[in-house]
Design an enzyme around this catalytic site. Sequence first.
Site: not given
Length: 413
Positions: A196, A222
């Site tokens: 991740d 992000k």
Amino acid sequence: MTDWERIRKDFPALERKINGRPIVYLDSACMSLKPRPVIDAMNEYYLRFPACGGRSIHTLGKEVSEAYSEARRKMARFINAAHEEECIWTRNATEALNIVARSLRVPKGSKIITTSLEHHSGSLPFVEKARREGLKLEVVPARSDGTFDIEQWKAAIDSQTSLVSIVHSSNVTGTVAPLREIVEIAHDRGALVVSDDAQYAPHHPLDVQFFDVDFSALSIHKMCGPSGMGLLYGKLDLLKEMDMFLTGGDTVADVRYENGKIIPEYLPPPEKFEAGLQNYAGAIGSGAAADYLMSIGMHEIERHERKLLSRALKALQEMDHIRILGTDDIDLKTGLVTFTIDTVTSAHDIATFLNDEFAVMVRSGAHCAHPFHYQEGILPAKGTARASFYLYNNDTDVDIFIEGLTALIAASV
Ligand SMILES: Cc1ncc(COP(=O)(O)O)c(C=O)c1O
């Protein structure tokens, strides 16, 4: 030398003032601000060629197809993928992780390993896979400081293990996992690894070939990219073998109709996993974000954030009533700090005070990582506040954040 003050000017949102104060945005671990080149690239799509890629052969359609493919090539360069076909656009990192959980076939009765530090998006797709398919799920606990003991991994990953899902950089403690070592152990024992990278990719150089991960999930919103964009990286051979996730238009080379039967002939990756009309503007903006970050340099960004983090940690450590979650070793950390204040019960009160009085924006709650908060005895009673730094933050931001916390603690004792 990077001119970080010039970089701040690329972000129009930083021109805003709230209650007469310039904003101090410290919530990039949730959603980063967007630089002008990303906004311009998306606007160009909407203004000049807002058509459909892949199918339409007219001029606008061709321009979309070209820009869409070029964006994928940029993302492939950003993560150093061996083939651009290994990069699949998704809505977010969560969708990327769900594709792996749903579409990867693992042996019956095998074991999946995850950790107590995962974001829910890194654990729940695999908790559900284990439940659906009757697999065993083992949780490797992170240490209290957010680091991992490699011996635990050696003990946990056995020949029954088919898959490891691990958060490369934690959105709570900011700690960076020893991914390369874990991948090596997993591969030695015949297991695959999904990493991740939602928090790692925006802040550190991510080289999927160096880490040798089988899958990686990115959250492009992000990393200066458009909202609602993510990426799944997967090794090409694995992607080819995987089951379909969503099926329908754009996933097929042909669908025959013979003897009353509908027989699909699916396309190879990446089209296989990109069903239906796509978020072309989002993909083009994502390519622009990758270019933008590469033009500054991920090592430079990492260094800049570590300086900010070090300044913040030093000040926080000198303050009474603050508990910092996770290690304070900045070499093991992404640029964020999560904390509680023992004189303030609710983390939302911290975020509200900083926002209303100082225009400082931090995140409060349990950051979709409830298990680690339970492990550390913070839930169910309390949440934590998190300040996260990015390339557009500066020393003044850190100082205003500390000034705000000092005022809050003074008012609360
Ligand atoms: C470590 C981590 N993994 C996964 C996610 C989910 O990302 P997305 O919102 O792109 O699905 C986040 C989001 O905060 C995260 O911090």
